[in-house]
Design a protein around this motif. Sequence first.
Motif, PDB file in Angstrom:
ATOM      1  N   ILE A 197       0.140  37.274 -22.692  1.00  0.00           N
ATOM      2  CA  ILE A 197      -0.581  38.117 -23.647  1.00  0.00           C
ATOM      3  C   ILE A 197      -1.575  37.268 -24.436  1.00  0.00           C
ATOM      4  CG2 ILE A 197      -0.355  39.538 -25.714  1.00  0.00           C
ATOM      5  CD1 ILE A 197       0.795  41.020 -23.481  1.00  0.00           C
ATOM      6  N   ASP A 198      -2.810  37.744 -24.491  1.00  0.00           N
ATOM      7  CA  ASP A 198      -3.828  37.054 -25.280  1.00  0.00           C
ATOM      8  C   ASP A 198      -4.186  37.922 -26.474  1.00  0.00           C
ATOM      9  OD1 ASP A 198      -5.937  35.780 -26.403  1.00  0.00           O
ATOM     10  OD2 ASP A 198      -7.298  36.000 -24.694  1.00  0.00           O
ATOM     11  N   LYS A 199      -3.654  37.539 -27.622  1.00  0.00           N
ATOM     12  CA  LYS A 199      -3.854  38.383 -28.806  1.00  0.00           C
ATOM     13  C   LYS A 199      -5.273  38.321 -29.335  1.00  0.00           C
ATOM     14  CE  LYS A 199       0.973  38.428 -30.184  1.00  0.00           C
ATOM     15  NZ  LYS A 199       1.925  38.569 -31.296  1.00  0.00           N
ATOM     16  N   LEU A 200      -6.050  37.387 -28.818  1.00  0.00           N
ATOM     17  CA  LEU A 200      -7.445  37.289 -29.262  1.00  0.00           C
ATOM     18  C   LEU A 200      -8.388  38.033 -28.324  1.00  0.00           C
ATOM     19  CD1 LEU A 200      -7.545  33.539 -30.359  1.00  0.00           C
ATOM     20  CD2 LEU A 200      -7.024  35.576 -31.702  1.00  0.00           C
ATOM     21  N   SER A 201      -7.822  38.554 -27.236  1.00  0.00           N
ATOM     22  CA  SER A 201      -8.651  39.280 -26.267  1.00  0.00           C
ATOM     23  C   SER A 201      -9.207  40.564 -26.854  1.00  0.00           C
ATOM     24  CB  SER A 201      -7.801  39.614 -25.038  1.00  0.00           C
ATOM     25  OG  SER A 201      -8.467  40.568 -24.229  1.00  0.00           O
ATOM     26  N   ALA A 202     -10.317  41.014 -26.299  1.00  0.00           N
ATOM     27  CA  ALA A 202     -10.882  42.294 -26.723  1.00  0.00           C
ATOM     28  C   ALA A 202     -10.005  43.442 -26.254  1.00  0.00           C
ATOM     29  CB  ALA A 202     -12.291  42.451 -26.164  1.00  0.00           C
ATOM     30  N   THR A 203      -9.215  43.192 -25.205  1.00  0.00           N
ATOM     31  CA  THR A 203      -8.293  44.222 -24.719  1.00  0.00           C
ATOM     32  C   THR A 203      -7.062  44.266 -25.619  1.00  0.00           C
ATOM     33  OG1 THR A 203      -9.005  43.811 -22.437  1.00  0.00           O
ATOM     34  CG2 THR A 203      -6.927  44.995 -22.753  1.00  0.00           C
TER      35      THR A 203
END
Lengths: 75, 75
Positions: free
Chosen positions: A2-8
């Motif tokens: 999980i990338d919490k900085l992603s736009a998704t």
Amino acid sequence: MIDKLSATPVYLQLVAILRKRIESGELQPDRPLPSEPYLAAEYGVARGTVRHAIAILRDEGLVVTVPGRGNFVAG
Amino acid sequence: MIDKLSATPVYLQLVAILRKRIESGELQPDRPLPSEPYLAAEYGVARGTVRHAIAILRDEGLVVTVPGRGNFVAG
DNA sequence: GCGGATTTGTACGTATGTATG
DNA sequence: GCATACATACGTACAAATCCG
């Protein structure tokens, strides 16, 4: 994972991850998903976020939820 | 309006109330619903509960949500 | 174009209730 | 009775989109 900085949004990332785990056969039909608290810990997100993702998979028919038992891969 | 002791969950009670307000014509097509914080205050529930109810009406096609603008009665 | 206000979107945490085993 | 798991509901905080002065 999980990338919490992603736009998704995190919950959509989780939808994609769980869908892949189901479609890959890692999570098999009629078998339970890991519990919501377990998934929350596994991916480092809140349980509410896990429930949001699972609700979408349920709407899609990939997951069936049974109160008191768990979330199951649709058979 | 809302009976928190009812066996019917609050968010479903709210779905029924809002549906009635729409179908009665009190809330008209292409007009916005009251804002989520307003509805929360009006019915004495949390905003999350309001959002839960609105999500259901959206699934039913009665409400259209526009980010930054509001929730509208389907035209 | 900028800043502030409003509104919805996302995410978190917590508490309590209900169902199952 | 107890433990586990999902369901509901609350509250909070901040981000993103929109609108208006």
